[in-house]
Write a protein that holds these residues in place. Sequence first.
Motif, short mmCIF file in Angstrom:
data_model
loop_
_atom_site.label_atom_id
_atom_site.label_comp_id
_atom_site.label_asym_id
_atom_site.label_seq_id
_atom_site.Cartn_x
_atom_site.Cartn_y
_atom_site.Cartn_z
N THR A 1 -54.39 -1.34 -26.92
CA THR A 1 -55.49 -0.54 -26.39
C THR A 1 -56.45 -0.14 -27.50
O THR A 1 -57.67 -0.25 -27.36
CB THR A 1 -54.93 0.73 -25.72
N GLU A 2 -55.88 0.31 -28.62
CA GLU A 2 -56.71 0.74 -29.75
C GLU A 2 -57.56 -0.39 -30.30
O GLU A 2 -58.67 -0.17 -30.77
CB GLU A 2 -55.83 1.28 -30.87
N LEU A 3 -56.99 -1.58 -30.25
CA LEU A 3 -57.70 -2.77 -30.71
C LEU A 3 -59.09 -2.82 -30.09
O LEU A 3 -60.10 -2.98 -30.78
CB LEU A 3 -56.89 -3.99 -30.26
N LYS A 4 -59.12 -2.67 -28.74
CA LYS A 4 -60.40 -2.77 -28.04
C LYS A 4 -61.27 -1.55 -28.27
O LYS A 4 -62.49 -1.64 -28.25
CB LYS A 4 -60.15 -2.94 -26.54
N GLN A 5 -60.64 -0.39 -28.46
CA GLN A 5 -61.44 0.83 -28.62
C GLN A 5 -62.08 0.91 -30.00
O GLN A 5 -63.19 1.39 -30.14
CB GLN A 5 -60.55 2.06 -28.38
N LYS A 6 -61.35 0.46 -31.01
CA LYS A 6 -61.81 0.68 -32.39
C LYS A 6 -62.61 -0.49 -32.97
O LYS A 6 -63.46 -0.28 -33.82
CB LYS A 6 -60.61 0.95 -33.29
N VAL A 7 -62.29 -1.69 -32.54
CA VAL A 7 -62.87 -2.85 -33.21
C VAL A 7 -64.16 -3.29 -32.52
O VAL A 7 -64.22 -3.39 -31.31
CB VAL A 7 -61.86 -4.01 -33.26
N ALA A 52 -56.74 -1.56 -37.27
CA ALA A 52 -56.35 -1.73 -35.86
C ALA A 52 -55.93 -3.18 -35.60
O ALA A 52 -54.97 -3.44 -34.89
CB ALA A 52 -57.51 -1.33 -34.95
N GLU A 102 -62.36 -5.35 -21.88
CA GLU A 102 -61.46 -4.26 -22.21
C GLU A 102 -60.49 -3.95 -21.05
O GLU A 102 -59.33 -3.64 -21.29
CB GLU A 102 -62.27 -3.00 -22.57
N VAL A 120 -57.37 -5.99 -21.19
CA VAL A 120 -56.42 -5.58 -22.23
C VAL A 120 -55.68 -4.32 -21.81
O VAL A 120 -54.47 -4.21 -21.99
CB VAL A 120 -57.13 -5.38 -23.59
#
Lengths: 199, 199
Positions: free
Chosen positions: A49-55, B7, B38, B41
């Motif tokens: 989830t963080e992957l999509k939020q942060k990157v 991340a 998103e 994911v």
Amino acid sequence: MLYTSPAIERAIEQLSRLPGIGRKSAQRLVFYLLKIPEEQVSELAQSLTELKQKVRYCSVCFNLTEEDPCPICRDPARDRSTICVVEQPNDVLALEKTGQYRGLYHVLGGSLSPLDGIGPENLRVRELVQRLQGGEVREVIVATNPNAEGEATAIYLAQLIKPLGIKLSRIARGIPVGSDLEYADEITLARALEGRIDL
Amino acid sequence: MLYTSPAIERAIEQLSRLPGIGRKSAQRLVFYLLKIPEEQVSELAQSLTELKQKVRYCSVCFNLTEEDPCPICRDPARDRSTICVVEQPNDVLALEKTGQYRGLYHVLGGSLSPLDGIGPENLRVRELVQRLQGGEVREVIVATNPNAEGEATAIYLAQLIKPLGIKLSRIARGIPVGSDLEYADEITLARALEGRIDL
């Protein structure tokens, strides 16, 4: 009628959508996940989830990054007179691993592929030309994949960049033709960089 | 020093912990996940979290289930006089797919493996014997894997169950349907001969 838990079914279905993971592998993964502690699974889920939020994409080179511009574009120690053009963010990762390249990058986001309807307007070509018009860049190294699409992209870029009076080179085909940049070992990639030839 | 987003690094590390997924595959998966919407994911991440929250072991047969007892144990149409003993929940799935078996199951949770320190006390053996003492069961089919540990488990269970006066059988070991005799190993061929049936 098959008795499976809807939650298991759903996880199998979700996992088997990933590239290289078939239904059987997805099943194995799910049964593995059911065996390990819950914290480990939520850690995995959270990291996705963080992957999509942060990157996001760097607004200069279009590499993936958590800060904009990306650490490579902001690094004062990098040689700002050289830009290496690649297809994908993972190509940047592969080239960085060689430790041989100290310039900047430009990630096209793919390669020209008329059959798939991918033309220059679908790639970050316009943005590349804009960067080159800044006047700071003296050399462009084209490191697209050594396959049909990558070569076509290199030729297209050559026609576009040569009139700007910028030195243009193509990484040497030390990389086996037909394979992917991301699978090449560091030494082969380093050799390919060393042996780049003028376009 | 390698420039990667923390991340991305974390997601790669988490994914490469999964069985059958190396660092390169994890990298590919991460770059794939960064490309898709998103919602997709988060759907994947949620399905993994829900897996652990919703799925537990059936208190009767120890198969994985969202309701306890599991749908197979509760189904009045299933033959309650037969129990098929398997090692893992995925074995239940494989047997259910044949559509040939209408009895109940008992999932041991593994096989006897003294080298790995797995004895009968680490498997659901005590729980199996308790079920058999209920008096309703007339046949036990041992469907543990046809390898050293599975065979040892079958022999151990035979010693335990035979005194109870319950019919005991073992799934046939032989040549897989569709394969060639010449590719079968000696032990499998010997078992196939032993287990020959009248035509």
